[in-house]
Design a protein around this motif. Structure first.
Motif, mmCIF file in Angstrom:
data_model
loop_
_atom_site.group_PDB
_atom_site.id
_atom_site.type_symbol
_atom_site.label_atom_id
_atom_site.label_comp_id
_atom_site.label_asym_id
_atom_site.label_seq_id
_atom_site.Cartn_x
_atom_site.Cartn_y
_atom_site.Cartn_z
ATOM 1 N N GLU A 1 52.573 9.405 43.896
ATOM 2 C CA GLU A 1 52.645 7.864 44.283
ATOM 3 C C GLU A 1 52.183 8.062 45.313
ATOM 4 O OE1 GLU A 1 56.752 6.629 43.789
ATOM 5 O OE2 GLU A 1 55.953 4.725 45.411
ATOM 6 N N ALA B 1 53.267 7.552 34.972
ATOM 7 C CA ALA B 1 52.803 6.563 34.676
ATOM 8 C C ALA B 1 53.277 5.750 35.583
ATOM 9 C CB ALA B 1 52.412 6.326 33.485
ATOM 10 N N LYS B 2 54.259 5.222 35.877
ATOM 11 C CA LYS B 2 54.055 4.241 37.024
ATOM 12 C C LYS B 2 54.375 5.210 38.383
ATOM 13 C CE LYS B 2 58.012 2.453 33.916
ATOM 14 N NZ LYS B 2 59.890 2.978 32.889
ATOM 15 N N ASP C 1 51.745 3.836 39.271
ATOM 16 C CA ASP C 1 51.490 2.295 39.092
ATOM 17 C C ASP C 1 50.026 1.418 40.053
ATOM 18 O OD1 ASP C 1 51.937 0.074 37.515
ATOM 19 O OD2 ASP C 1 52.289 -0.732 39.927
ATOM 20 N N ARG C 2 50.068 2.172 40.701
ATOM 21 C CA ARG C 2 48.413 1.448 41.773
ATOM 22 C C ARG C 2 47.486 1.842 41.407
ATOM 23 N NH1 ARG C 2 50.520 0.479 47.760
ATOM 24 N NH2 ARG C 2 53.654 0.885 47.341
ATOM 25 N N THR D 1 53.972 0.597 29.962
ATOM 26 C CA THR D 1 53.685 0.284 31.379
ATOM 27 C C THR D 1 52.073 -1.677 31.465
ATOM 28 O OG1 THR D 1 51.576 1.368 31.264
ATOM 29 C CG2 THR D 1 53.830 1.954 31.781
ATOM 30 N N LYS E 1 49.189 -1.104 31.839
ATOM 31 C CA LYS E 1 47.955 -0.855 32.361
ATOM 32 C C LYS E 1 47.203 -0.930 31.969
ATOM 33 C CE LYS E 1 48.296 1.627 35.966
ATOM 34 N NZ LYS E 1 48.463 -0.017 36.912
#
Ligand SMILES: Cc1cc2nc3c(=O)[nH]c(=O)nc-3n(C[C@H](O)[C@H](O)[C@H](O)COP(=O)(O)O)c2cc1C
Length: 299
Positions: free
Chosen positions: A146, A175-176, A179-180, A231, A233
């Motif tokens: 992150e 994966a979370k 996220d960005r 997600t 994404k």
């Protein structure tokens, strides 16, 4: 009108087929030649701060359904890589710079350098399975992932892709954490091992390696599907793609583009032209006009 171009967060590719990191991509001329021969984009070999020679041979072994490798992140180091990027960019197509580091500062330094060399996106190797202190050791720590992604998104302008490892207990947690990132690249190689039964010892000098090629395709497709579904994404799929049917599977599971690695050894560079032509024929027959329409069709 049939159109196989794709747009990954502003990165425009004439087709969805990208050369995966680590295969014929440490040298500017080979990268340019692969782009000239029809790849939509090329990801460079993963580059770190210093040059590294990697492990002693054997570093690659053929196994049923693919390859097992423990190259050891051999690379020329970021300071020596600008010249190769310059040569590859002459193809006039997108180049994606793959980088690996052991902490946020290293990733940021490498990403800034790659950006200054003119690559159109960076791919963070958070997933190499066989080098201590790098790759999946970094990529299995959600807080670190992150932090790295956040810092890069704030400090560089080009898109940031995070390449994740299948060798984790919970891919969704990672994966979370990423996220960005503009896109998630799934998957790197699957940890494996092969034993020489006459020498009675592991074949690779590093003992453990990463499995790639046809045998890992169902693993990759499953990760793409699960991550896309949970997600939403943008995902770039990789693992075991050697023809258009494999690529369509990945796309229907949720990939917006796909990468090809090991198949270059068996199919040659011509794979890129052939797979684009075959994809067009499939789309014509199945009445798809754009790749976008197929993305996630199986979800
Ligand atoms: C010889 C070899 C070297 C690789 N080196 C890298 C690397 O430097 N960085 C990286 O992110 N992935 C690396 N990979 C992983 C590939 O990019 C890809 O994720 C994996 O091989 C699965 O795709 P494939 O089945 O099409 O090969 C390497 C794979 C192979 C076979």
């Amino acid at each position: 009108m049939l159109d196989i171009s794709v747009n990954i967060k502003g990165l425009k590719l004439e087709n969805p087929f990208i050369l995966a990191s680590g295969i014929l991509d440490e040298n500017g001329y080979t990268m340019k030649s692969i782009l000239d021969q029809g790849a939509g984009a090329v990801v460079t070999k993963s580059i770190g701060l210093e040059d590294r020679t990697g492990y002693r041979p054997p570093i690659v072994v053929e196994v049923s359904g693919g390859l097992l490798n423990a190259v050891g992140l051999s690379n020329p180091g970021i300071e020596n890589f600008g010249e190769e990027v310059k040569i590859a960019l002459k193809a006039g197509k997108p180049l994606i710079g793959s980088i690996f580091g052991s902490n946020t500062e290293e990733f940021l330094h490498l990403a800034k350098k790659m950006e200054s060399y003119g690559v159109m996106a960076v791919e963070l190797n958070l997933s190499c399975p066989h080098v201590k202190g790098f790759g999946s050791e970094v990529g299995s720590d959600p807080d670190l992932v992150e932090d790295i992604v956040k810092e890069l998104k704030e400090k560089i302008k080009i898109p940031v892709f995070a390449k994740l490892s299948p060798n984790v207990t919970d891919i969704l947690e990672i994966a979370k954490a990423a996220d960005r990132a503009d896109a998630l690249v799934l998957i790197n190689t699957v940890r494996g091992m092969s034993v020489d039964i006459y020498a009675r010892k592991p074949i690779l000098t590093n003992r453990y390696g990463g499995l790639s090629g046809r045998s890992i395709k169902p693993v990759g497709v499953r990760y793409v599907y699960e991550v896309k579904k949970e997600t939403g994404k943008t995902v770039i799929g990789v693992g075991g793609i050697s023809d258009y049917t494999d690529a369509v599977e990945y796309i229907m599971a949720g990939s917006s583009a796909v990468q090809i690695g090991t198949a270059l050894y068996t199919e040659g560079k011509e794979i890129f032209k052939r797979i684009s032509e075959d994809l067009k024929n499939f789309m014509k027959a199945e009445k798809f006009e754009t790749v976008e329409e197929m993305v996630g069709a199986a979800l």
